[in-house]
Design an enzyme around this catalytic site. Structure first.
Site, PDB file in Angstrom:
ATOM      1  N   GLY A  98      40.402  35.085  34.082  1.00 12.86           N
ATOM      2  CA  GLY A  98      39.115  35.549  33.567  1.00 12.86           C
ATOM      3  C   GLY A  98      38.751  36.934  34.073  1.00 12.86           C
ATOM      4  O   GLY A  98      37.848  37.583  33.562  1.00 12.86           O
ATOM      5  N   ARG A 181      46.774  42.635  43.611  1.00 11.93           N
ATOM      6  CA  ARG A 181      47.501  41.545  44.272  1.00 11.93           C
ATOM      7  C   ARG A 181      48.963  41.580  43.876  1.00 11.93           C
ATOM      8  O   ARG A 181      49.309  41.996  42.756  1.00 11.93           O
ATOM      9  CB  ARG A 181      46.936  40.190  43.832  1.00 11.93           C
ATOM     10  CG  ARG A 181      45.471  40.004  44.043  1.00 11.93           C
ATOM     11  CD  ARG A 181      45.088  38.539  44.025  1.00 11.93           C
ATOM     12  NE  ARG A 181      45.135  37.924  42.691  1.00 11.93           N
ATOM     13  CZ  ARG A 181      44.624  36.721  42.434  1.00 11.93           C
ATOM     14  NH1 ARG A 181      44.077  36.009  43.400  1.00 11.93           N
ATOM     15  NH2 ARG A 181      44.687  36.215  41.214  1.00 11.93           N
ATOM     16  N   ASP A 257      44.025  24.810  39.520  1.00  9.53           N
ATOM     17  CA  ASP A 257      44.264  26.173  39.031  1.00  9.53           C
ATOM     18  C   ASP A 257      44.370  27.164  40.192  1.00  9.53           C
ATOM     19  O   ASP A 257      44.727  28.321  39.976  1.00  9.53           O
ATOM     20  CB  ASP A 257      43.153  26.605  38.057  1.00  9.53           C
ATOM     21  CG  ASP A 257      41.758  26.458  38.664  1.00  9.53           C
ATOM     22  OD1 ASP A 257      41.429  25.359  39.126  1.00  9.53           O
ATOM     23  OD2 ASP A 257      41.020  27.446  38.690  1.00  9.53           O
ATOM     24  N   ASN A 258      44.073  26.713  41.396  1.00 12.87           N
ATOM     25  CA  ASN A 258      44.209  27.586  42.568  1.00 12.87           C
ATOM     26  C   ASN A 258      45.396  27.174  43.425  1.00 12.87           C
ATOM     27  O   ASN A 258      45.459  27.507  44.612  1.00 12.87           O
ATOM     28  CB  ASN A 258      42.929  27.546  43.407  1.00 12.87           C
ATOM     29  CG  ASN A 258      41.764  28.227  42.704  1.00 12.87           C
ATOM     30  OD1 ASN A 258      41.958  29.060  41.820  1.00 12.87           O
ATOM     31  ND2 ASN A 258      40.549  27.878  43.083  1.00 12.87           N
TER      32      ASN A 258
HETATM   33  P1  AMP Z   1      38.012  30.555  40.847  1.00 15.86           P
HETATM   34  O1  AMP Z   1      37.130  29.417  41.234  1.00 15.86           O
HETATM   35  O2  AMP Z   1      37.604  31.870  41.451  1.00 15.86           O
HETATM   36  O3  AMP Z   1      39.451  30.272  41.042  1.00 15.86           O
HETATM   37  O4  AMP Z   1      37.780  30.792  39.283  1.00 15.86           O
HETATM   38  C1  AMP Z   1      37.881  29.781  38.325  1.00 15.86           C
HETATM   39  C2  AMP Z   1      37.979  30.406  36.964  1.00 15.86           C
HETATM   40  O5  AMP Z   1      36.848  31.232  36.707  1.00 15.86           O
HETATM   41  C3  AMP Z   1      39.191  31.294  36.755  1.00 15.86           C
HETATM   42  O6  AMP Z   1      39.604  31.098  35.435  1.00 15.86           O
HETATM   43  C4  AMP Z   1      38.633  32.676  36.962  1.00 15.86           C
HETATM   44  O7  AMP Z   1      39.379  33.660  36.282  1.00 15.86           O
HETATM   45  C5  AMP Z   1      37.247  32.552  36.385  1.00 15.86           C
HETATM   46  N1  AMP Z   1      36.291  33.497  36.967  1.00 15.86           N
HETATM   47  C6  AMP Z   1      35.750  33.465  38.203  1.00 15.86           C
HETATM   48  N2  AMP Z   1      34.882  34.478  38.366  1.00 15.86           N
HETATM   49  C7  AMP Z   1      34.865  35.181  37.221  1.00 15.86           C
HETATM   50  C8  AMP Z   1      34.166  36.349  36.754  1.00 15.86           C
HETATM   51  N3  AMP Z   1      33.284  36.992  37.511  1.00 15.86           N
HETATM   52  N4  AMP Z   1      34.430  36.769  35.494  1.00 15.86           N
HETATM   53  C9  AMP Z   1      35.294  36.130  34.713  1.00 15.86           C
HETATM   54  N5  AMP Z   1      35.973  35.036  35.071  1.00 15.86           N
HETATM   55  C10 AMP Z   1      35.771  34.564  36.308  1.00 15.86           C
HETATM   56 MG    MG Z   2      41.172  30.730  40.713  1.00 16.44          MG
END
Ligand code: AMP
Ligand code: MG
Length: 501
Positions: A98, A181, A257-258
């Site tokens: 995202g 990264r 997903d992480n």
């Molecule tokens: P995370 O919990 O950071 O691993 O994010 C979970 C999902 O949300 C992933 O698909 C990220 O790419 C998306 N995501 C988190 N923050 C943002 C943001 N500010 N803008 C767009 N996508 C985000």
């Molecule tokens: Mg993530």
């Protein structure tokens, strides 16, 4: 050649965009938006070397424009990848990059590295997000990636960090940043879950082939690639989480997903390092149920592997028992062996002994009751003599005893530790040296990260550089960085980290 020409000459011809050769449904090709008026905040010399670049190459304006996503790096083929996943134990459906753009894959002197910009703008997978990352969380990711690598714990790397005056809104207005990264692959458990959920078995098979061919050659050559991949990922994930537990690292958001298919620490968000020991500690303020608390991480990793196994079932003849067998044994064996070895090294034991499990169990009880500072306990333990005489023992043991409100509790455990040391009869000097290689003086304490963040938010990037310099050599005594080894000061008591980034 000037610096950009050198960088271009080094980077451009070496791009080999393997992921981009997968069919188009795996990603969306797109240009990063970039950020206005970028400035370099930090560069990791060690990560730069992985690409065969000199660190100064990244300081020139052209390189900063690349790192900001403002200018196309020659040879790159930017894309955002699709994946899905389970978040907090619940199926979340489609997620995807995202706010990350995979630029492509660079051949470094010791292997290939995918290069990814995080925070350079929206993608079709941004959902409600703005595609941005704030300076605060980007500094945390940058520093911790490099700290983990220096601790020899598998991780994605951080090449560089650029800031921008662009304002983004979280709980309060903050400024934007982009982290570059590196990883051999950014494929996640959720990348496989995505195709299983879509019932696209051909894509699932293509992804297994892609990953095994590049990263698991033995699995690629085996009769059932998916099964061999599952076992290999279970082992590397077991090794990874054992190292997290031994060093006291808490990921904070172990959603599928992480979880890296390569067993790397990935997606640094509300992570933390254990300080005052508490197995029930939850480092992510948003995790109200404590699903990802420290003591549950090994169990959660196993749960996540079973989610991956479920996704791969169509390639395993839908044989659930077979899939489970590829996870359970390999994961438990890898985890147990690596954790035991790590704890032996931390305690100064050269060889295994049948009583170690109870000695280690006793130690965690002791640390929990006394809320000892975790890194400091182990580092100081190395300094204690194995055979003190009765008259000076209390004085010699002070660096450890003073960490305990209950000194008798500490003395009792130290006595059993010393009995165990006697069985090996190693010289104290040699043992201390080996313990120092297993017990870091420096981890990225929350208050240290916060100090670097506050300085950077005020325009002083010197502290980020200082902390990076310190964490590159976590096992060395570094008198000029000694303050970063200290437990949290009073002002850091109320620090909280959430998913907001
Ligand atoms: P995370 O919990 O950071 O691993 O994010 C979970 C999902 O949300 C992933 O698909 C990220 O790419 C998306 N995501 C988190 N923050 C943002 C943001 N500010 N803008 C767009 N996508 C985000
Ligand atoms: Mg993530």
């Amino acid at each position: 050649m000037n610096a950009p020409e050198r960088a271009r000459a080094r980077l451009a011809p070496a791009f080999d965009n393997g992921f981009a050769r997968l069919p188009e449904r795996f990603y969306t090709r797109l240009e990063p938006w970039g950020v206005p008026d970028p400035h370099l905040v930090a560069v990791s010399p060690d990560a730069t070397a992985l690409l065969g670049l000199a660190p100064d190459v990244l300081a020139c304006p052209e390189a900063v424009a690349w790192l900001a996503g403002n200018r196309r790096l020659p040879g790159s083929d930017p894309l955002a990848a699709v994946y899905s996943g389970h978040q907090f134990g619940v199926w979340a459906g489609q997620l995807g990059d995202g706010r990350a753009h995979l630029l492509g894959e660079v051949a470094g002197p010791q292997g290939n590295w995918e290069v990814q910009l995080k925070g350079a703008g929206r993608t079709p997978y941004s959902r409600m997000g703005d595609g941005r990352a704030v300076l605060r969380s980007s500094i945390r990711e940058f520093l911790c990636s490099e700290a983990m690598a220096a601790l020899d714990i598998p991780t994605t790397r951080a090449l560089a960090l650029v800031g921008s005056p662009l304002v983004v809104h979280r709980e309060t207005p903050e400024t934007a940043a982009v982290v570059t990264r590196l990883a051999p692959s950014f494929v996640r458990f959720g990348s496989f879950e995505h195709w299983a959920a879509a019932r696209d078995i051909e894509a699932l098979r293509l992804l297994v082939d892609h990953v095994t061919e590049r990263h698991f050659p033995e699995a690629f050559d085996s009769a059932n690639r998916a099964e061999a991949l599952l076992a290999a990922v279970s082992r590397s994930t077991g090794h990874l989480v054992a190292q997290w537990q031994a060093v006291g690292f808490m990921h904070g958001v172990m959603n599928t997903d992480n979880m890296s298919i390569l067993g790397l620490t990935i997606d640094y968000g509300p992570f933390g390092f254990m300080e005052a020991f508490n197995g029930a500690h939850v480092c992510n303020h948003s995790d109200s149920a404590g699903r990802y608390r420290f003591s549950r991480q090994p169990q959660v990793a196993h749960w996540n592997l079973l989610a991956l196994a479920t996704a791969l079932l169509p390639l395993l003849g839908d044989d659930a028992e077979r899939a489970r067998a590829a996870v359970d044994g390999p994961y438990a064996d890898a985890y147990n062996a690596r954790f035991a070895a790590a704890m032996r090294a931390k305690l100064g034991f050269a060889a295994p002994h049948p009583d170690d499990e109870s000695l280690i169990g006793g130690l965690y009880g002791l640390l929990q009751r006394n809320r000892c500072d975790y890194p400091m306990f182990f580092r100081q333990l190395g300094r204690l003599p194995s055979r003190p005489d009765a008259a000076t023992r209390a004085q010699l043991d002070a660096p450890v005893r003073d960490l305990f409100p209950d000194r008798d509790d500490c003395d009792a455990w130290l006595a059993s530790w010393r009995q165990r040391l006697m069985l090996e009869g190693r010289a104290d000097g040699e043992r201390q040296q080996s313990m120092n290689r297993a017990n870091p003086s420096y981890v990225l304490r929350n208050w240290v990260a916060e100090t670097a963040i506050r300085a950077a938010q005020g325009g002083d990037f010197g502290v980020v550089a200082e902390v990076l310099d310190c964490l590159r050599r976590p096992f060395d005594e570094q008198p000029r960085h000694a303050r970063f080894a200290a437990p949290p000061p009073d002002w850091a008591d109320g620090l909280e980290v959430s998913c907001s980034s």
